[in-house]
Write a protein that holds these residues in place. Structure first.
Motif, mmCIF file in Angstrom:
data_model
loop_
_atom_site.group_PDB
_atom_site.id
_atom_site.type_symbol
_atom_site.label_atom_id
_atom_site.label_comp_id
_atom_site.label_asym_id
_atom_site.label_seq_id
_atom_site.Cartn_x
_atom_site.Cartn_y
_atom_site.Cartn_z
ATOM 1 N N ILE A 28 0.875 -1.174 0.000
ATOM 2 C CA ILE A 28 0.000 0.000 0.000
ATOM 3 C C ILE A 28 0.913 1.225 0.000
ATOM 4 C CG2 ILE A 28 -1.865 1.202 1.206
ATOM 5 C CD1 ILE A 28 -2.365 -1.594 2.642
ATOM 6 N N ILE A 74 -9.196 -2.401 1.926
ATOM 7 C CA ILE A 74 -8.714 -2.417 0.544
ATOM 8 C C ILE A 74 -9.879 -2.176 -0.405
ATOM 9 C CG2 ILE A 74 -7.816 -3.949 -1.269
ATOM 10 C CD1 ILE A 74 -6.006 -5.212 0.797
ATOM 11 N N ARG A 109 -4.839 -0.239 -3.165
ATOM 12 C CA ARG A 109 -5.170 1.032 -2.533
ATOM 13 C C ARG A 109 -6.218 0.767 -1.459
ATOM 14 N NH1 ARG A 109 -4.350 6.070 -5.953
ATOM 15 N NH2 ARG A 109 -5.353 6.724 -4.074
#
Length: 173
Positions: A28, A74, A109
């Motif tokens: 991330i 997520i 992300r």
């Protein structure tokens, strides 16, 4: 998935049976920082993630593990393969067995919110916390700090992956 590297400790008899453990790990990366697990008790950084549960696919395991370890959610359609790392070593649990850990790394992300962590006992003992760090800072801590009985093979794996990320991101600049 592309294989990034193999860590073969060669501390086993090649005739031993094998026990495989697939796991997933999240990369991330945003604004020059990685969202990583920092073990405050053992002083290392690792990518959030862990083993697949029965009948669980990689995306579901990744989403579950990141939420448990860091409280981050997520965004499923942002998950992209990075690569696989394999560790081969003598099992510490099963006699005459080679433990083969497959770690699958994924870029992803997360939503802009943080929920409560849901840590296992060993994760609580290790003091798992969310920390946003530069790749260089995570590498330096993993290479040069004392890790208080943490798994050196895991720390080496994570540090090598951090080094690969650093090379890729530097080449992109």
């Amino acid at each position: 998935m592309k294989q990034l590297f193999i860590m073969d400790l060669q501390n086993y008899d090649p005739t031993f049976k094998r026990s495989k453990r697939p796991s997933v790990r999240a990369i991330i990366y945003e604004n020059g920082k990685l969202a990583m697990v920092h073990s405050k008790a053992q002083n290392y950084f690792k990518f959030p993630g862990g083993g697949l549960e029965e009948f669980e696919d990689h995306p579901k395991a990744l989403i579950r593990e990141v939420k448990e370890e860091l409280g981050l959610c997520i965004i499923p359609d942002t998950i992209v393969e990075f690569g696989e790392v394999v560790i081969l070593q003598r099992s510490h649990i099963h006699k005459n067995t080679i433990f083969e850990q497959e770690s699958y790394y994924y870029f992803c992300r997360v939503e802009d919110r943080i929920e409560a962590q849901r840590l296992d006992a060993y994760e609580l003992d290790a003091g798992f916390t969310l920390e946003h760090v530069s790749i260089e800072e995570a590498i330096q801590v993993n290479l040069h700090e004392h890790h208080y009985d943490a798994d050196p093979v895991m720390i080496e794996r994570e540090t090598r992956v951090l080094g690969l990320l650093k090379s890729i991101l530097n080449a992109a600049d």
